[in-house]
Design a protein around this motif. Structure first.
Motif, PDB file in Angstrom:
ATOM      1  N   HIS A 193       0.709  -1.248  -0.076  1.00 23.65           N
ATOM      2  CA  HIS A 193      -0.010   0.066   0.052  1.00 23.65           C
ATOM      3  C   HIS A 193       0.909   1.283   0.000  1.00 23.65           C
ATOM      4  N   ASP A 240      -7.457   5.707   6.130  1.00 25.92           N
ATOM      5  CA  ASP A 240      -6.079   5.209   6.381  1.00 25.92           C
ATOM      6  C   ASP A 240      -5.474   6.005   7.403  1.00 25.92           C
ATOM      7  N   PHE A 271      -5.019   0.501   7.417  1.00 26.00           N
ATOM      8  CA  PHE A 271      -5.756   0.641   5.817  1.00 26.00           C
ATOM      9  C   PHE A 271      -7.295   0.374   6.014  1.00 26.00           C
TER      10      PHE A 271
END
Length: 126
Positions: free
Chosen positions: A30, A89, A108
């Motif tokens: 990510h 996030d 996340f």
């Protein structure tokens, strides 16, 4: 003709069986924006955008922080499932001294996952 059919069937069967293994072996990654310098493991990470990737299915994973294609830190972490209170996030930090802020967790929201860093065991950063 029958031998050619069996060969194609065998190859197709092998691919079907191996595909899930390849999908499980892939790293998860990510993008994360770190707004200020933090300490993770034995490494100080400056503010900026990072690709955070981990290997393993959890809970114990190996986490790498990369910026501009270069790995700047690799540390052990714990992969956990986020609770419903996480709505975006986020990074969780802690001021551990007057001049050091330690990265404790990365949340996340869309994947319902979080990476947790236990700084006591992360002293061997890159």
């Amino acid at each position: 003709m029958k031998a050619k059919y069996l060969l194609h069937l065998t190859v197709l069967s092998i691919l079907v069986l191996l595909f899930p293994l390849g999908a499980m072996a892939r790293d998860k990654a990510h993008s994360v924006e770190i707004p200020y310098a933090v300490q993770v493991g034995g490494t100080r990470i400056t503010a900026g955008s990072y690709k955070v990737a981990w290997q393993g299915t959890g809970p114990a994973v190996e986490v790498s922080f990369s910026q501009y294609g270069k790995t700047v830190a690799t540390v052990p972490g714990t992969l956990k499932t986020n609770d419903d209170q996480v709505t975006q996030d986020a990074i969780v930090t802690e001021a551990t001294s007057a001049d050091t802020t330690t990265l404790k967790e990365i949340d996340f929201v869309h994947q319902k996952e979080a990476l947790v860093f236990d700084q006591g065991q992360n002293e061997g950063g890159q």
